[in-house]
Scaffold this active site. Sequence first.
Site: not given
Ligand code: PDD
Length: 287
Positions: A147, A33, A100, A205, A180, A102, A52
């Site tokens: 992501k 996403y 379903r 991320l 993070e 895997h 990304r």
């Molecule tokens: N989250 N780290 C993680 C684990 C994240 O899920 C996100 C973003 C970031 C920051 O990435 P960016 O600057 O590209 O938004 C770092 C989004 C906002 C979410 O899951 O809603």
Amino acid sequence: MPRDAYVNGRYLPHRDAVVHVEDRGYQFADGVYEVVPIINGKLVDEIGHLDRLDRSLDNLEIPAPVSRRALRMIIRELIRRNRVTHGSIYFQVTRGVSPRDHKFPAGCRPALVMTTKQTKPHSAEMLQQGVPVVSLPDERWARCDIKSISLLPNVLGKQKAAEAGAYEAWQVARDGMVTEGTSSNAWIVTGAGKVVTRDASNNILNGITRTRLISLIQEQGYELEERSFSLDEALAAREAFLTSSSSLVMPVTQIDGQPVGNGHPGILSSKLRDHYLDFIHGLKDEA
Ligand code: PDD
């Protein structure tokens, strides 16, 4: 409530927007996403987010559901229909619908859904006070650079933060180093005035806000180190802040109930937030 959502080729009233029970996103979290901020009606760093998305899709061997050109048209059409001026657009691509099993099913068409959110800008009070974070063990998998929609540890972490009255949880790896936040990147400013954030690897991320802020920091000539920092170093730091598409640049003033620096938003953190906002105000639509 937004008016419409986009589901696999159709704009539908939000309440009627549904996917099949055998969508692999629903059953296996087999998808990725993006969340792109919308500020003053403009998409922020759309290209970075789309690049990304492509990278995440490649890593999971999911084909792009539509061309980039089509994707950008759909994004604009949904923002127009929902009249979003401040908020974000969410889009998710899963491997598709199949009985379903895997392993990757043959001939499965990737599924694309999109929703928008209209939100209020962060209150002046929140920005003046900064936000508290708590620390938690990082219990995620080894590919946090993708992501992925598989967000269970992040969901549990954010819930724990909320229960502790905190805005975010900073995840700490077994070696004591902060990776993070659950949905944001973590930063500190050292006593010597260096801005520090973890280097981009499989452990985090690589935030689009993070990447943008790094280039603004370099342009402004501040000292930057991309390296890991421990929770102890964060607790002893002069300033701390976090970045994400929804929080932009947000000062962190408490970690685990202890004040960071003097317990107020740091001077450099606030300046960096201003530089980021200046960048947004100068944006032209990346048509
Ligand atoms: N989250 N780290 C993680 C684990 C994240 O899920 C996100 C973003 C970031 C920051 O990435 P960016 O600057 O590209 O938004 C770092 C989004 C906002 C979410 O899951 O809603």
